[in-house]
Design an enzyme around this catalytic site. Structure first.
Site, PDB file in Angstrom:
ATOM      1  N   GLU A 144       0.817  -1.219   0.000  1.00 18.63           N
ATOM      2  CA  GLU A 144       0.000   0.000   0.000  1.00 18.63           C
ATOM      3  C   GLU A 144       0.846   1.261   0.000  1.00 18.63           C
ATOM      4  O   GLU A 144       0.501   2.256  -0.650  1.00 18.63           O
ATOM      5  CB  GLU A 144      -0.947   0.001   1.208  1.00 18.63           C
ATOM      6  CG  GLU A 144      -1.984  -1.108   1.181  1.00 18.63           C
ATOM      7  CD  GLU A 144      -1.480  -2.446   1.737  1.00 18.63           C
ATOM      8  OE1 GLU A 144      -0.299  -2.532   2.135  1.00 18.63           O
ATOM      9  OE2 GLU A 144      -2.273  -3.410   1.772  1.00 18.63           O
ATOM     10  N   HIS A 184     -11.367  -4.822  10.699  1.00 23.81           N
ATOM     11  CA  HIS A 184     -12.074  -4.830   9.411  1.00 23.81           C
ATOM     12  C   HIS A 184     -13.446  -4.185   9.514  1.00 23.81           C
ATOM     13  O   HIS A 184     -14.314  -4.448   8.683  1.00 23.81           O
ATOM     14  CB  HIS A 184     -12.252  -6.260   8.874  1.00 23.81           C
ATOM     15  CG  HIS A 184     -10.986  -6.946   8.475  1.00 23.81           C
ATOM     16  ND1 HIS A 184     -10.075  -7.424   9.378  1.00 23.81           N
ATOM     17  CD2 HIS A 184     -10.466  -7.218   7.254  1.00 23.81           C
ATOM     18  CE1 HIS A 184      -9.056  -7.983   8.742  1.00 23.81           C
ATOM     19  NE2 HIS A 184      -9.265  -7.863   7.450  1.00 23.81           N
TER      20      HIS A 184
END
Lengths: 328, 339
Positions: B64, B133
């Site tokens: 990322e 999450h």
């Protein structure tokens, strides 16, 4: 070995300009910070990371670059900005926090942006890597000429951004070159204490790309290695990694006592100062005589003096301008 | 604009919007994890690879920092990258590229180097995925200067806001709520699936929508909490309470005017957010009304948001912590009764 006189003159002139620039910057920086050092005082507040000694890395690489080619530098950016052709007056005014600076005084010494020559730098270790790969990707997607070069320090080669970006650039075969300036010190932590391999060029193998280590802080050897890497990038063969042995003749930042250095290390480094060494080489090889060298040096003194004069006499921004330019 | 309309999920509206933007401007490209062959874990890039090929629709390594950093660099030289990073919870590994580079380069270049990029991500919980999450982090991104922050509650807004995001010259954090997107593997709030025109159109940033007009109390929400507020408003109506519901649509810029005007009329403000309660969206909304004119309040403003705890896994704990229509109904009733 490079024999083109114009290029040799440029290499010397750019190194000389950069060194004189840092000498002027050091004087300006220390104004108002004596007898008691306080970083917040004087015409140039904040941290100041001088590039004395690292000039060969900048000139040996940037000699091959055009304005289309992007360079991302580090928190120690002046030598690279100068070699890349950043507007010296606007850069100096920026470092003095003036309205006519590159960003109107919002960025300062660690955040210099000159889009006209595709130069940028960042104060965060290794964080120029991703953006450099992004410019390389943009050039590739648009089928445009131009490559991207990220300069980082040897300490940055232990950062995630370095490894992630090298892999990304390799897997996408981007026109990208990573230059590691190995000055042996990450502030006070030595390379031997921080890095699992003596030389970072071996890490190129893990990305399946060429790696080279250049010893001796020698602008001509750097020039040759950079030429190989940049040719490879321009011809679509993908990225390369070059680590350069260089010397940090100043502290990490101004005010650094450098007590962590072994005794005698600095003296030895000064004896290997690349600028007098290269000057001697130019004289002895008959490339330039004393008159020719003096002429270059005088021109550089003038350009730098003019830039500092411009910066000192430039207007301060209005405080309220702080609220502008957050968004385009 | 043609009158041809179809009901789309947010995910379908987003992939259609990106497709149209890619047709309109060759500088637009998409990259991220699993966005090409898979079409995005949430289906927001479905069909783009077949249409535009692997150069402009790029699966990335799980790196990322590298690919969001690369988006910043590409944007700096005139590309308009749309980057997906699946879950907002993952932004910790690459935050530097977002808040130190994307968000600051325009300022540090004196406006000479804008960063036109869209960073698309999914937020929200309620389905037992636990605290790495399920976060929203709206307030985190809205707090850090230099980024626009957008949260659509329905497919029409999603498509139009995506157009506005792509043509905007700044970094835009585009946050899609998992309970609204319309994935095959998770239930979807039906009210988010609405008529969507086929053509390109824009929904402006900084314009909140009054999704239900009312005179007694103002319920302010974003993303999924807009739907909770609407459900609560329907229940309140049966009790004789006429609630106005505001969908913020974007946090940066924030439409303070619409909120203030509504509260000026109703005198009561209840803000609902599924992001953490402290130092967040709810406090910002309430204070922005209070500092303008606190005399508009007939009763103390209230908020319902996620408690200051990591998001727990087990259903009883997670449902206890989330906002819902009953919590909104009960708090609104108490406010009406002056409690």
């Amino acid at each position: 070995m490079l024999s083109d006189v114009n290029t040799l003159q440029w290499l010397y002139g750019s190194m000389f300009k950069s060194r004189y620039y840092e000498e002027c910057m050091e004087k300006a920086y220390l104004e108002g910070k004596q007898p008691v050092f306080n970083m917040a005082n004087g015409p140039v507040p904040g941290e100041m990371h001088l590039s004395n000694g690292q000039e060969p890395c900048a000139v040996g690489v940037c000699a091959h670059l055009n304005a289309d080619d992007a360079v991302f530098a580090t928190h120690r950016p002046h030598h690279i900005a100068i070699a890349k052709g950043v507007n010296l007056k606007a850069m100096t005014a920026e470092i003095f926090g003036k309205k006519s600076g590159l960003s109107g005084g919002r960025g300062g010494h660690m955040h210099l942006f000159d889009p006209t020559v595709n130069f940028a730098c960042s104060g965060i270790i290794a964080e120029g890597m991703g953006p450099a790969a992004g410019v390389a990707l943009a050039r590739k997607l648009r089928n445009e000429p131009g490559i991207a070069v990220a300069f980082i320090g040897e300490g940055a080669a232990n950062q995630g951004a370095f490894h992630e970006t090298m892999n990304l650039a390799a897997v996408w075969k981007l026109p990208f070159v990573c230059i590691i300036e190995d000055n042996a010190w990450g502030i006070s932590v030595s390379k031997t204490d921080a890095t699992s391999v003596p030389r970072n060029d071996v890490r190129a193998a893990s990305y399946g790309i060429p790696g080279e280590y250049i010893e001796g802080n020698d602008p001509l050897a750097i020039y040759d290695a950079a030429e190989r890497a940049i040719k490879r990038a321009r011809s679509g063969q993908g990225p390369s990694l070059i680590e350069i042995e260089t010397y940090r003749l100043a502290g990490h930042f101004m005010g650094d006592t450098e007590a962590y250095r072994p005794e005698g290390e600095k003296d030895e480094l000064f004896s290997k100062d690349p600028i007098p060494k290269f000057r001697k080489h130019l004289l002895e090889s008959g490339t330039l005589d004393e008159t020719g060298l003096k002429k270059i040096e005088e021109a550089m003194y003038k350009e730098v003096d003019d830039a500092f004069e411009f910066a000192r006499s430039a207007a301060e921004p209005e405080p309220i301008e702080a609220l502008e330019k957050v968004f385009a | 604009m043609s009158t041809v309309k179809r009901k789309l999920t947010i995910a379908k509206a987003i992939s259609e919007s990106i497709s149209l933007e890619m047709e309109a401007d060759e500088n637009v490209f998409v990259m991220g994890e699993d966005i090409a062959k898979l079409g995005g874990v949430f289906g927001t890039t479905t069909g783009l690879l077949d249409k535009f090929g692997p150069e402009r629709v790029r699966d990335t390594p799980i790196s990322e920092t590298a690919f969001i950093g690369a988006a910043v660099g590409a944007a700096a030289v005139g590309m308009r990258p749309i980057v997906e990073l699946m879950f907002v919870d993952f932004f910790g590994v690459c935050m530097d590229a977002i808040y130190n580079l994307a968000a600051k380069n325009c300022y540090f270049s004196g406006g000479n180097q804008p960063i036109p990029m869209v960073l698309m991500t999914s937020v929200g919980g309620g389905y037992g995925d636990a605290g790495q999450h399920s976060q929203c982090l709206y307030g985190t991104f809205a707090h850090l200067p230099g980024m626009k922050v957008v949260i659509p509650s329905n497919a029409y807004d999603a498509k139009g806001l995506m157009h506005t995001a792509v043509v905007d010259n700044n970094p835009v954090i585009f946050m899609l709520h998992k309970n609204l997107q319309g994935m095959g593997w998770l239930g979807t709030e039906k009210k988010s699936i609405v008529d969507v025109p086929k053509e390109i159109y824009g929904v402006p940033f900084g314009k909140a929508a009054i999704v239900r007009k009312g005179k007694d109390i103002t319920l302010v929400g974003l993303g999924v909490t807009v739907h909770m507020a609407l459900d609560a408003a329907n229940k309140l109506e049966k009790e004789g309470v006429d609630a106005e519901v505001i969908d913020l649509r974007s946090l940066v810029p924030l439409d303070r005017e619409t909120i203030f005007n509504s509260v000026s009329k109703t005198g009561r403000l209840l803000v609902i957010d599924d992001d953490y309660i402290s130092y967040g969206v709810t406090g910002e909304i309430i204070s922005s009304v209070a500092e303008q004119d606190s005399s508009v309040f007939k009763t103390s403003p209230q908020r319902i948001a996620y408690p200051d705890i990591p998001i727990p896994f087990t259903r009883p704990m997670e449902q206890f912590a989330l906002p819902n229509k009953d919590k909104i109904f009960n708090t609104a009733k108490e406010m009406m009764e002056g409690k």
